[in-house]
Design an enzyme around this catalytic site. Structure first.
Site, PDB file in Angstrom:
ATOM      1  N   GLY A  96      -0.584  -0.963  -9.327  1.00 12.02           N
ATOM      2  CA  GLY A  96      -1.698  -1.922  -9.245  1.00 12.02           C
ATOM      3  C   GLY A  96      -2.987  -1.195  -8.869  1.00 12.02           C
ATOM      4  N   HIS A  97      -2.891  -0.355  -7.839  1.00 12.21           N
ATOM      5  CA  HIS A  97      -4.062   0.428  -7.441  1.00 12.21           C
ATOM      6  C   HIS A  97      -4.492   1.350  -8.591  1.00 12.21           C
ATOM      7  CE1 HIS A  97      -2.061  -0.198  -3.393  1.00 12.21           C
ATOM      8  NE2 HIS A  97      -3.276  -0.662  -3.155  1.00 12.21           N
ATOM      9  N   LYS A 115      -5.232  -9.906  -7.540  1.00 15.53           N
ATOM     10  CA  LYS A 115      -4.064 -10.206  -6.690  1.00 15.53           C
ATOM     11  C   LYS A 115      -4.556 -10.832  -5.375  1.00 15.53           C
ATOM     12  CE  LYS A 115      -0.098  -9.211  -4.370  1.00 15.53           C
ATOM     13  NZ  LYS A 115      -0.527  -9.235  -3.001  1.00 15.53           N
ATOM     14  N   LEU A 119       2.866  -6.478  -7.699  1.00 14.63           N
ATOM     15  CA  LEU A 119       2.977  -5.225  -6.963  1.00 14.63           C
ATOM     16  C   LEU A 119       2.177  -5.338  -5.674  1.00 14.63           C
ATOM     17  CD1 LEU A 119       2.579  -2.446  -9.704  1.00 14.63           C
ATOM     18  CD2 LEU A 119       4.625  -3.640  -8.964  1.00 14.63           C
ATOM     19  N   SER A 143       1.870  -3.245  -1.552  1.00 12.08           N
ATOM     20  CA  SER A 143       2.374  -2.234  -0.609  1.00 12.08           C
ATOM     21  C   SER A 143       3.443  -2.843   0.283  1.00 12.08           C
ATOM     22  CB  SER A 143       1.224  -1.714   0.251  1.00 12.08           C
ATOM     23  OG  SER A 143       0.120  -1.420  -0.561  1.00 12.08           O
TER      24      SER A 143
END
Ligand code: AMP
Length: 294
Positions: free
Chosen positions: A36-37, A150, A185, A187
């Protein structure tokens, strides 16, 4: 990739680039990087001459100290990922670089965005996000800022912040990247147990089901059904709502062609997951295109 820990050195290089007429795109993150990042970095590389990512686990945006302690930190892997993805500059400030000892806390008038949904359930969170971005943006002065849908409400807050601080940076929001089973997604997914990981995709399935039924049922009924479904599947729901895409006020009715966002936050054990689904407008298509294909 060039790595900087201090503004002084970073700004020197950026000023040289700017004199050469090169544009700078900025991707702020808290690390524990995933695809995602990296999709934000890819968008950045497409638009800007120079791509700059930052990794800073910002303490002022955590409303619970335990959450900050448990936040995953995977720096060596993050550096490898950014390097492989072709990031030009990585900024890795220590806490006192962002908040020096005599730093005075700032307050931002974020209006109702601060008292709704994420704002309501994470008091002080958006003030912390605004503060760190104000500090980073006012020094770095990027041409573009890349952030993910997101965190839909965060994108709305940042748009407001950019106006409040007269930033010249433009926000370019990117669609949510998902696992093949639909889980967005995040973390925090790293902290899910194998059992919770199996349960987690239910969140997106419930959003999709709500999108389907909101076309012919009143939003209140759809929301109630969605909450019941998630609770039955083992989630503890904090909020689930169909909201106006700009004001984020809850919608009491929806007519054909109306745009809306369905937002949700729910816990699996002590792990808080958030997601959303954009109905109508261009972002919905982008979101689908941005999803990993099965
Ligand atoms: P974080 O490191 O969690 O603060 O996230 C940094 C940026 O990545 C934020 O702009 C997020 O909205 C974005 N982001 C997080 N997860 C995703 C995802 N699944 N897809 C796209 N962008 C994301």
């Amino acid at each position: 990739m060039i790595l900087f820990k201090h503004f002084k050195d970073l700004l020197k290089l950026l000023s040289k680039y700017r004199k050469e007429g090169r544009t700078v795109g900025f991707v702020p993150t808290m690390g524990a990087l995933h695809e995602g990042h990296l999709s934000l970095l890819a968008a950045c590389k497409k638009s800007a001459d120079i791509s700059l990512c930052s990794i800073f686990v910002n303490p002022t945006q955590f409303n619970q100290a335990a959450d900050l302690d448990k936040y995953p930190r995977t720096l060596p892997q993050d550096i490898d990922l950014l390097e492989q993805a072709g990031c030009d500059i990585l900024f890795l400030p220590a806490e006192d670089e962002i908040y020096p000892p005599l730093f005075e806390k700032r307050q931002y008038d974020l209006g109702e965005l601060e008292t709704l949904w994420e704002g309501k359930h994470r008091p002080g969170h958006f003030q912390g996000v605004s503060m760190v971005l104000d500090i980073l943006l006012s020094r770095i002065q990027p041409n573009w800022l890349f952030m993910g849908l997101k965190d839909y409400q965060q994108c709305r807050v940042v748009e407001k912040l950019l106006r409040l601080i007269n930033s010249t940076a433009a926000l370019l929001p990117s669609p949510t990247l998902r696992e093949r089973d639909g889980l967005a997604l995040s973390s925090r997914n790293l902290r899910l147990s194998p059992e919770q990981r199996q349960m987690a995709p239910e969140m997106y399935k419930t959003l999709q089901q709500a999108e389907e039924s909101i076309r012919h049922k009143p939003p209140a009924e759809v929301v109630q059904n969605a909450i019941q479904r998630l609770e039955k599947k083992g989630f503890r729901v904090e909020y689930f709502a169909a909201v106006h895409p700009e004001t984020m006020q809850e919608l009491s009715e929806m007519n054909p062609g109306d745009e809306a966002v369905i937002v949700v936050a729910a816990y699996l054990g002590d792990i808080r997951l958030i997601d959303n689904l954009i109905i109508g407008g261009i972002q919905e298509d982008e979101e689908r295109e941005g999803s990993k294909k099965t």
